[in-house]
Design an enzyme around this catalytic site. Structure first.
Site, PDB file in Angstrom:
ATOM      1  N   CYS A  79     -98.549  87.832  -6.248  1.00  0.00           N
ATOM      2  CA  CYS A  79     -99.568  87.531  -5.168  1.00  0.00           C
ATOM      3  C   CYS A  79     -99.233  85.962  -5.874  1.00  0.00           C
ATOM      4  CB  CYS A  79    -100.857  87.710  -5.464  1.00  0.00           C
ATOM      5  SG  CYS A  79    -102.523  86.886  -4.784  1.00  0.00           S
ATOM      6  N   CYS A  89    -106.348  82.156  -8.565  1.00  0.00           N
ATOM      7  CA  CYS A  89    -106.816  83.149  -8.119  1.00  0.00           C
ATOM      8  C   CYS A  89    -108.002  83.660  -9.731  1.00  0.00           C
ATOM      9  CB  CYS A  89    -107.100  83.660  -7.577  1.00  0.00           C
ATOM     10  SG  CYS A  89    -108.153  85.189  -6.667  1.00  0.00           S
ATOM     11  N   GLN A 280    -117.431 103.268  -3.129  1.00  0.00           N
ATOM     12  CA  GLN A 280    -116.364 102.936  -4.368  1.00  0.00           C
ATOM     13  C   GLN A 280    -115.381 101.847  -3.815  1.00  0.00           C
ATOM     14  OE1 GLN A 280    -116.435 103.677  -7.654  1.00  0.00           O
ATOM     15  NE2 GLN A 280    -117.364 105.547  -7.873  1.00  0.00           N
ATOM     16  N   ASN A 314    -122.213 110.411  -2.471  1.00  0.00           N
ATOM     17  CA  ASN A 314    -120.109 110.505  -2.038  1.00  0.00           C
ATOM     18  C   ASN A 314    -120.323 111.910  -3.125  1.00  0.00           C
ATOM     19  OD1 ASN A 314    -118.340 109.338  -2.155  1.00  0.00           O
ATOM     20  ND2 ASN A 314    -118.186 108.960  -4.420  1.00  0.00           N
ATOM     21  N   GLU A 330    -131.516 109.104  -7.898  1.00  0.00           N
ATOM     22  CA  GLU A 330    -130.956 107.574  -7.182  1.00  0.00           C
ATOM     23  C   GLU A 330    -132.547 106.998  -6.806  1.00  0.00           C
ATOM     24  OE1 GLU A 330    -129.774 104.747  -6.307  1.00  0.00           O
ATOM     25  OE2 GLU A 330    -127.918 105.636  -6.881  1.00  0.00           O
ATOM     26  N   ASP A 386    -123.269 109.982 -13.335  1.00  0.00           N
ATOM     27  CA  ASP A 386    -122.351 108.167 -12.213  1.00  0.00           C
ATOM     28  C   ASP A 386    -123.219 107.252 -12.557  1.00  0.00           C
ATOM     29  OD1 ASP A 386    -120.828 107.043 -11.020  1.00  0.00           O
ATOM     30  OD2 ASP A 386    -120.976 107.529  -9.020  1.00  0.00           O
ATOM     31  N   CYS A 432    -118.413 103.183 -15.630  1.00  0.00           N
ATOM     32  CA  CYS A 432    -117.523 102.354 -14.726  1.00  0.00           C
ATOM     33  C   CYS A 432    -117.881 101.379 -16.446  1.00  0.00           C
ATOM     34  CB  CYS A 432    -118.277 101.876 -13.599  1.00  0.00           C
ATOM     35  SG  CYS A 432    -120.291 101.234 -13.473  1.00  0.00           S
TER      36      CYS A 432
END
Length: 477
Positions: A79, A89, A280, A314, A330, A386, A432
């Site tokens: 890029c 960026c 995601q 998901n 959740e 998750d 994550c």
């Protein structure tokens, strides 16, 4: 350090030997006195010169000015907006490093976190989950700024370490059809009455729809609304959503049209969603991640499974094609309502021989989990976890507390109902944040009776320092 590098470095005491990369993709070197130097733009095994812009007693931070010996893993960035130059960026940090080496760095970060923070070592290292290195980013938040000094509207990500918007004309990590919209979007906002009152465009791509959520601080004029409709008509797949205030105010500009959704074809699952729902970023990786997670979970038709932090379903809905019963938990009432709708829709579409199993969704603040609540959710053979970046500490802590109660009920009085409750045989944990995964792994392995049987990285965000991973925990019998 090889003899050749050491000799060269000794001849040039101002040169630095880069030993590794840190979690921010900075090169790590040491001065002769042992002081650590973090160098932006430098790669492991390189000999570099750097200008230091920040100093502390035990470390310095700088930017590479010259590479005297180049790493074999250094590549040409894909890029033109990537780099250390003014106005660069800030969206990517590792485009100068070969993508395979990026994955190796992330694998090391995962293993280092597990060991140094959790004193946990996986029995097996999973093969990394990899996918396309470009055109993968189906979700993004693009800033919009009318810069009067430049006489232009900018649409894109922020500059590196700055609040200014980068002057981007393309973005190869976005899907090509979205990257091609950056300049037309600049022209569109420039032509609108609301040129100074639209600070953000949120992007959410489905399999066939490009949803653009325009945040506008003032009501849009009829002329501006017409321009948005004309833009969508001219650019295939574009669908405008408007956000006058908070996320709850997001609505379609033009009702009807194609549905924003993605499919998980390996499981026959169709997932409609709203552009503000969590999905995601990388759909290519998500499909592989779901498939591997379920393969590792290995749910049987006789088993009950709980999917913690289930979101839209998901993982829950694919699990429902394999298990006897599934519970999805959740924190967001909105997402729970959406997951129930998705379950009903997929159940209605499924052939009789592939009907989804009994599936229930509940809303609960999982950051306030207790042993009593865990018992109330019932016994499950297996878990899928998750969580967001904060991890699943309260959930794992509750599991560990129940295990300690069984080991020593005198020192740890049992929670009511604990005698009839049993922990899951296997936990598949998708993370994550390697630091919170390591923290939770510490509890699972050292206090809850599990071993870490496998762990590996998931390259969800190529060219960034973001580390996604997964780990499998099996109950010691």
């Amino acid at each position: 350090m090889t003899d050749e590098i050491e000799t060269t470095a000794n001849m040039h005491p101002d040169w630095l030997v880069v030993e590794s990369l840190d979690m921010e993709a900075q090169g790590v070197a040491h001065r002769a006195d042992g002081k650590v130097v973090f160098i932006k733009g430098a790669l492991p095994s390189e000999l570099v010169s750097a200008v230091v812009h920040r100093k502390k007693n035990s470390w310095e931070q700088g930017i590479v000015t010259e590479v005297h010996r180049e790493s074999s893993q250094r590549v040409r960035p894909g890029c033109p907006h990537f780099g250390l130059h003014e106005g660069a960026c800030g969206g990517c940090k590792m485009q100068h490093l070969h993508v395979a080496a990026q994955v190796a760095v992330k694998q090391r970060v995962l293993e280092d976190n597990l060991w140094h923070l959790g004193k946990v070592k996986a029995d097996n290292i999973l093969r990394p989950i990899e996918g396309p290195a470009w055109g993968y980013r189906y979700r993004a938040r693009l800033s919009v700024r009318h810069v009067r000094k430049k006489g232009a509207v900018l649409v894109g990500f922020h500059e590196r370490k700055s609040g200014y918007v980068a002057d981007m004309k393309e973005c190869p990590v976005l899907p090509p059809q979205v990257s091609a919209l950056l300049l037309p979007l600049r022209a569109l906002i420039t032509s609108m009455d609301a040129i100074d009152t639209c600070p953000q465009i949120e992007l959410a791509c489905g399999d066939t729809v490009i949803a653009l959520v325009l945040r506008h601080m003032e009501p849009l004029s009829l002329g501006d609304l017409d321009k948005l409709r004309a833009f969508a008509d001219h650019h295939a797949g574009v669908q405008w959503w408007l956000q006058p205030k908070g996320p709850e105010t997001v609505h379609l500009l033009v009702e009807g049209g194609e549905e924003l959704s993605y499919d998980l074809p390996a499981f026959g699952i169709h997932m409609p969603f709203r552009p503000t729902d969590f999905t995601q970023v990388n759909p290519h990786i998500n499909r592989v991640l779901v498939s591997r997670s379920l393969r590792l979970l290995n749910a049987q038709k006789s088993e009950r499974v709980i999917d913690w932090f289930c979101g839209l379903g998901n993982f829950t809905l694919p699990i429902a094609t394999q298990a006897r019963e599934v519970l999805g938990v959740e924190g967001s009432e909105t997402l729970v309502a959406r997951s129930r709708e998705n379950f009903k829709r997929n159940q209605a579409l499924a052939p009789v021989e592939q009907a989804l199993c009994a599936t229930k969704f509940v809303a609960r603040n999982l950051f306030e989990m207790t042993p009593a609540l865990l018992i109330a959710d019932g016994v499950a053979d297996k878990w899928l976890v998750d969580p967001p970046r904060d991890g699943a500490f309260a959930l794992v802590q509750s599991l560990a507390a129940l295990h300690q109660q069984k080991l020593d009920p005198v020192a740890n009085p049992p929670t009511e109902g604990a005698e009839a409750w049993s922990p899951p045989k296997r936990i598949v944990y998708v993370s994550c944040n390697p630091a919170t995964l390591a923290r939770d792994a510490d509890l699972l392995v050292h206090q809850a009776g599990y071993r870490c049987s496998a762990a590996g990285v998931v390259n969800m965000f190529p060219h960034t320092a973001h580390v996604e991973s997964m780990a499998v925990f099996d109950l010691e019998m």
